[in-house]
Design an enzyme around this catalytic site. Sequence first.
Site, PDB file in Angstrom:
ATOM      1  N   SER A 149      49.432  -3.405  76.472  1.00 51.69           N
ATOM      2  CA  SER A 149      48.652  -3.595  77.689  1.00 51.69           C
ATOM      3  C   SER A 149      49.365  -4.600  78.581  1.00 51.69           C
ATOM      4  O   SER A 149      50.131  -5.457  78.106  1.00 51.69           O
ATOM      5  CB  SER A 149      47.260  -4.139  77.349  1.00 51.69           C
ATOM      6  OG  SER A 149      46.560  -4.553  78.504  1.00 51.69           O
ATOM      7  N   TYR A 162      41.627  -9.858  73.033  1.00 51.39           N
ATOM      8  CA  TYR A 162      42.317  -8.646  73.480  1.00 51.39           C
ATOM      9  C   TYR A 162      43.765  -8.959  73.855  1.00 51.39           C
ATOM     10  O   TYR A 162      44.692  -8.275  73.427  1.00 51.39           O
ATOM     11  CB  TYR A 162      41.572  -8.045  74.670  1.00 51.39           C
ATOM     12  CG  TYR A 162      42.171  -6.754  75.171  1.00 51.39           C
ATOM     13  CD1 TYR A 162      41.935  -5.562  74.503  1.00 51.39           C
ATOM     14  CD2 TYR A 162      42.970  -6.725  76.317  1.00 51.39           C
ATOM     15  CE1 TYR A 162      42.478  -4.364  74.959  1.00 51.39           C
ATOM     16  CE2 TYR A 162      43.519  -5.546  76.781  1.00 51.39           C
ATOM     17  CZ  TYR A 162      43.265  -4.366  76.096  1.00 51.39           C
ATOM     18  OH  TYR A 162      43.817  -3.189  76.543  1.00 51.39           O
TER      19      TYR A 162
END
Length: 261
Positions: A149, A162
Amino acid sequence: MTDGTTPTGRFDGRTALVTGAASGIGRATAERLADEGATVVVTDVDEQNGEAVVDEIETAGGDAVFRELDVTDADAFDAVVQAVDERHGLDVVVNNAGIAHPHATVEETDAETFERVLDVNVRGVWNGCQSALRVFKDRGEGAIVNVASLGGMIGLPRQGVYTLTKGAVLNFTRTVAAEAGPAGVRANAVCPGFVETEMGESFFEDADDPEEARERMERQYPLRRLGRPEEVAAAIAYLASDDASWVTGHGLVVDGGYSVA
């Protein structure tokens, strides 16, 4: 599925396994690889939607099968990879399965959330790479694509776990590439910005005005819009294909220009 501009044939005669393929980026990736000729193994814990993806691929003339898989279970991952390799041969593994968490600062994040996100996002990719390498290194070829990501490259406030996990995925991919390269195996990562998926939509749910929060987010991107799953799938397909035959250990940013704005 195809819009008439998708290149075809890059994966003819090849088999690709995609985790978390029942929705979002995983689903778009499974469809893209099937469009390009791959036999796609759709894996997910969501059997109903996973089977629906298979049905859609087959209706469009592609080849796909569903295998239920919890990526946090190393033995189960090994079993699926071995079974697929014995039946079809296995050429590509896309470690896409991942989860996010509700907005929370580092000190607000509870241990249960930390463990769960770490388990899926890191252990799941670790398991997928281990299982793939046991097949690919013996054969002397194969491609791994891990879904990291943009959050693994920059800090995202209130998304500490995350970003921690996605940064781990990106750097781990580099290690896999360095170790497996001499055996002819490539490993790369794709680093998407904000993509319009169900998981992405949940990002706005905590906002007082979700629509205003979305518009504010869109303005942060030079292209003035959020990404689409099929755009990330196109990048994954490139990294998995022979077009990227001399690309390994790379984190391909697909973010609409966010990181340079």
